[in-house]
Motif scaffolding. Structure first.
Motif, mmCIF file in Angstrom:
data_model
loop_
_atom_site.group_PDB
_atom_site.id
_atom_site.type_symbol
_atom_site.label_atom_id
_atom_site.label_comp_id
_atom_site.label_asym_id
_atom_site.label_seq_id
_atom_site.Cartn_x
_atom_site.Cartn_y
_atom_site.Cartn_z
ATOM 1 N N ASN A 146 -6.146 -8.618 -9.564
ATOM 2 C CA ASN A 146 -5.471 -8.363 -8.288
ATOM 3 C C ASN A 146 -6.478 -8.137 -7.175
ATOM 4 O O ASN A 146 -6.269 -8.562 -6.032
ATOM 5 C CB ASN A 146 -4.539 -7.160 -8.414
ATOM 6 C CG ASN A 146 -3.295 -7.475 -9.223
ATOM 7 O OD1 ASN A 146 -2.973 -8.645 -9.454
ATOM 8 N ND2 ASN A 146 -2.586 -6.444 -9.658
ATOM 9 N N ASN A 223 1.509 -5.242 -9.732
ATOM 10 C CA ASN A 223 1.082 -4.983 -8.352
ATOM 11 C C ASN A 223 0.069 -3.847 -8.307
ATOM 12 O O ASN A 223 -0.130 -3.219 -7.263
ATOM 13 C CB ASN A 223 2.294 -4.628 -7.472
ATOM 14 C CG ASN A 223 3.233 -5.795 -7.298
ATOM 15 O OD1 ASN A 223 2.792 -6.930 -7.144
ATOM 16 N ND2 ASN A 223 4.535 -5.529 -7.335
ATOM 17 N N LYS A 240 0.004 1.245 -7.263
ATOM 18 C CA LYS A 240 0.104 0.025 -6.463
ATOM 19 C C LYS A 240 -0.630 0.118 -5.138
ATOM 20 O O LYS A 240 -0.963 -0.907 -4.539
ATOM 21 C CB LYS A 240 1.581 -0.296 -6.213
ATOM 22 C CG LYS A 240 2.377 -0.534 -7.480
ATOM 23 C CD LYS A 240 3.864 -0.701 -7.172
ATOM 24 C CE LYS A 240 4.670 -0.859 -8.456
ATOM 25 N NZ LYS A 240 6.135 -0.945 -8.179
#
Length: 258
Positions: A146, A223, A240
């Protein structure tokens, strides 16, 4: 799983297989066949095979030859890393390409930021050192991806294990245990300090096992951008965003006070 080349070489010497110095010398300059997965590896350094000495149960001769010992590790890596895993890399790149495109990165950027097999081993080595158990390794891997796929907002990986590697384990000479990182450590200019250097580190920081390699090839879809270790449960708390992460950090610190 997770031993560095230095630790593996020391263990082999302890067991009477080879002198660590001989293994270091052969790893740096000895003749090694042209393994496909070593593409991008620069020889010449005693730990240049970091990441590729596949952790497994092995049988060696005492006073063995360093070339034969290292070949056994590398042959096992080649055996374990099947064609299916090569195909997984293509699937991973397609998936991460979609993520970067959705985040607004242009096509030429996405094309130039495809992950290589070398990248996979580096990521797996970080997952190996950062993960508390096999089950959460796929979430830890997702945090790394991510951040890598959203370098605009998260340019730094902020992984303690890479800095500890830079500090040769950051071992306390009195206790023999890893010392906590200090604010001075976090500011250190070093290629493996992911608090000061953007993006990926130059090479693997350990020799990852199969689970970590699998997690690096097939991370969970999350996320999450942060995690912190919870000593009460022995696993990490994932978050997140920075606000959520700070709540987790404050909670963990409250545990220490109590």
């Amino acid at each position: 799983e997770g031993y560095t080349c230095a630790q593996i070489f020391a263990l082999l010497e302890e067991k009477g297989v080879c002198k660590a110095a001989d293994l270091e010398a052969y790893a740096a300059e000895g003749e090694i066949k042209d393994y496909w997965f070593l593409e991008g590896v620069e020889r010449g350094h005693k730990y240049c095979l970091e990441g590729y000495l596949f952790p497994d149960t092995y049988k060696f001769y005492t006073n063995d030859k360093p070339g034969r010992v290292l070949t056994k590790f590398l042959d096992n890596f080649e055996y374990r890393f099947t064609d299916i895993m090569k195909e997984k890399l293509d699937v991973l790149n397609a998936r991460m390409g979609k993520v970067m495109t959705k985040l607004g990165y242009p096509a030429d950027y996405v094309e130039s930021h495809k992950f290589t097999m070398r990248d996979i081993v580096i990521i797996a080595s970080m997952v190996e050192k950062e993960t508390a158990n096999d089950a959460e390794s796929y979430d830890v891997s997702s945090v790394i991806y991510n951040r890598l796929t959203n370098a605009r907002d998260y340019p730094y990986l902020n992984i303690d294990a890479t800095l500890i590697y830079a500090l040769d384990g950051n071992i306390d000479p009195e206790t023999g245990k890893t010392k906590p990182l200090t604010s001075t450590d976090l500011r250190m200019e070093h290629p493996y300090n992911t608090y000061t250097q953007k993006g990926m580190v130059p090479g693997p920081i350990s020799n990852p096992g199969r689970n970590s390699l699998d997690a690096a090839l097939d991370p969970n879809e999350t996320n999450y951008y942060f995690y912190v270790f919870n000593p009460n449960t022995g696993v990490h708390l994932f978050a997140k965003n920075a606000t959520e992460h700070q709540k987790n950090v404050d909670y963990v610190r409250s545990l220490d006070k109590n």
